[in-house]
Design a protein around this motif. Structure first.
Motif, short mmCIF file in Angstrom:
data_model
loop_
_atom_site.label_atom_id
_atom_site.label_comp_id
_atom_site.label_asym_id
_atom_site.label_seq_id
_atom_site.Cartn_x
_atom_site.Cartn_y
_atom_site.Cartn_z
N THR A 1 -109.59 62.47 77.25
CA THR A 1 -108.84 62.23 76.13
C THR A 1 -109.28 63.25 75.13
O THR A 1 -110.42 63.63 74.90
N HIS B 1 -111.25 59.10 82.15
CA HIS B 1 -109.88 59.21 81.51
C HIS B 1 -110.17 60.37 80.52
O HIS B 1 -110.31 60.16 79.55
N PHE C 1 -103.48 63.77 72.94
CA PHE C 1 -103.48 64.22 74.08
C PHE C 1 -104.54 63.52 75.11
O PHE C 1 -105.66 63.23 74.67
N GLU C 2 -103.77 63.46 76.40
CA GLU C 2 -104.62 62.59 77.37
C GLU C 2 -104.03 62.73 78.49
O GLU C 2 -102.57 63.04 78.68
N PHE C 3 -104.48 62.40 79.70
CA PHE C 3 -103.93 62.56 80.97
C PHE C 3 -104.86 61.78 82.19
O PHE C 3 -105.97 61.32 81.86
N THR C 4 -104.04 61.43 83.34
CA THR C 4 -104.75 60.75 84.15
C THR C 4 -105.61 61.59 85.14
O THR C 4 -104.88 62.42 85.83
N SER C 5 -106.66 61.51 85.21
CA SER C 5 -107.54 62.64 86.02
C SER C 5 -107.34 62.14 87.75
O SER C 5 -107.06 60.96 87.92
#
Length: 442
Positions: free
Chosen positions: A187, A185, A160-164
């Motif tokens: 994660t 970032h 799980f990760e996403f662009t902040s």
């Protein structure tokens, strides 16, 4: 500022209250609202943002009370400012030129150190009516809930990760820097080859896996104090459930430093706790947990000490480099030639792990040696050791918990970097200790 040798006297009439006043909102925003900062991409740098309103409040409240012992920390910050004079220097055994990355890293640490001074002064100058001790301790406990949730996320959904939003706004030359990207970032976990194969290690909502481990142990202490010692029946039930759930990411973190820290905490509890039966139950519970399937993971990690060679190389290279500037250090980290396997300085077809280990990356003590020399390391140790000496006779639950955190700060300096969130938690714990002594001795 007004230095004092005795903590402030909290108003007795407000001692029974546990509801913080409106002026305590920056503290609540930092601790309770930390998940929001993490999602935005600020993470531990939230303390820098919140130091601005805290500083404005302190300016209006002059003269400002300075806790005894903070002089050492102020000297540490002053010494770091002086170390900027060595940013362009290259100690023997290292390479690299002065660039934007080195300057940005230095400025980030300097701003963080100053922000932490503002945070401690802010906590020290809030009265018990404005921010009750138990409310502050429970805010730390709320951050532990976030830590456990992040740890479970790292175990169950390690990819799980996403662009902040912060990452979207920053230019590529800034956000693309590996160190900066790790901060902005979000994660859930770091995938590392600690067991000889790829294995995820929880890190959410902090900077990296080791930060999760150290922070988890510190916040666990305050969670138990706020939700078990000072909690009612419902809070105590929740405390047991949360601590049991935390055992899963604690083991899957493969974090030996965390495990050692928890062992030290148990010994401290058994030695100093008046509730002998409860203290004796702790190792029994741990033995029962390790007897299950989680015990095999611990055994595998202890049988895979490959990182010891890496640490030995970087530590010895750090000490050797620091010896060439023992008083003020070099202001920032440096890259060493080669690594423990080879004198080459980059990856090859036969050595995928050959690279450029940054000196000072294996613990706060080593970071201080390379950035501020032996003087900075001595001031850091003196600050926490002096706090332990000053408050070692505080037998209250908060006093014992705070002293234990100071002990862990000295233990972890050998294996964990203090930046960024770890130092924040250490200094909040220092402020809690100081305020507690003031409440006991008006």
């Amino acid at each position: 500022m007004t230095a004092v040798t005795r903590p402030f006297a909290a108003p007795r009439a407000a001692a029974a209250s546990t509801r913080p006043g409106r002026v305590a909102w920056p503290v609540a925003a930092l601790l309770v609202g930390y998940p929001v900062w993490w999602a935005l991409g600020f993470g531990g740098l939230a303390v820098v943002v919140l130091a601005v309103p805290m500083g404005l409040v302190l300016w209006r409240r002059r003269p400002v009370v300075v806790p005894k012992g903070m002089g050492l920390w102020l000297l540490l910050v002053a010494g770091y400012a002086v170390s900027a004079a060595m940013l362009a220097e290259t100690p023997p055994g290292t390479y690299g030129e002065l660039g934007t990355g080195r300057i940005a890293g230095y400025l980030m640490r300097l701003v963080l150190y100053v922000s932490l001074v503002v945070l401690v002064l802010y906590l020290a100058n809030l009265t018990e009516a404005e921010l009750p001790q138990r409310a502050l301790v429970r805010m730390m406990g709320a951050l532990f809930l976030t830590t456990v949730a992040g740890g479970l996320l790292g175990v169950l959904a390690p990819r799980f990760e996403f662009t902040s939003p912060v990452e979207m706004v920053l230019p590529e030359w800034v956000s693309g820097n590996p160190f900066v990207r790790n901060l902005i970032h979000p994660t859930a976990a770091q995938t590392q080859h600690v067991l000889g194969h790829a294995a995820p290690r929880p890190e959410a909502p902090f900077e990296w896996a080791n930060a999760w481990g150290g922070n988890c142990s510190v916040l666990l202490i305050w969670f138990v104090v706020g939700w078990w010692v000072y909690g009612g029946p419902r809070r105590r039930v929740l405390c047991v459930v949360v601590v049991a759930a935390a055992a899963v990411p604690v083991v899957y973190s493969l974090n030996r430093g965390l495990w050692i820290g928890l062992a030290v905490a148990m010994v401290h509890l058994m030695v100093r706790s008046r509730a002998r039966l409860a203290a004796a139950a702790v190792p029994v519970a741990v033995a029962a947990m390790l007897a299950g399937p989680l015990g095999s993971i611990v055994a595998q990690r202890l049988d895979s000490p490959h990182s010891n060679q890496i640490r030995a190389f970087t530590v010895s290279a750090t000490v050797a480099a620091a010896a060439h500037s023992p008083v003020i250090g070099y202001g920032n980290t440096r890259n060493a030639y080669g690594n423990y396997r080879s004198v080459t300085t980059g990856k090859t077809s036969w050595c995928h792990e050959c690279g450029h280990p940054p000196l000072g990356s294996d613990g706060q003590l080593w970071l201080l040696l390379i950035t501020q020399g032996f003087t900075g390391a001595l001031l850091y140790v003196a600050f926490f050791a002096g706090t332990i000496r000053r408050f070692r006779h505080d037998r209250t639950p908060i006093g014992q918990a705070g002293t234990l955190v100071m002990i862990l700060a000295l233990l972890y300096m050998f294996v964990y970097d203090g930046l960024i969130t770890a130092l924040t938690l250490y200094l909040i714990s220092f402020a809690i200790l100081w305020r507690n002594a003031g409440a006991r001795h008006p």
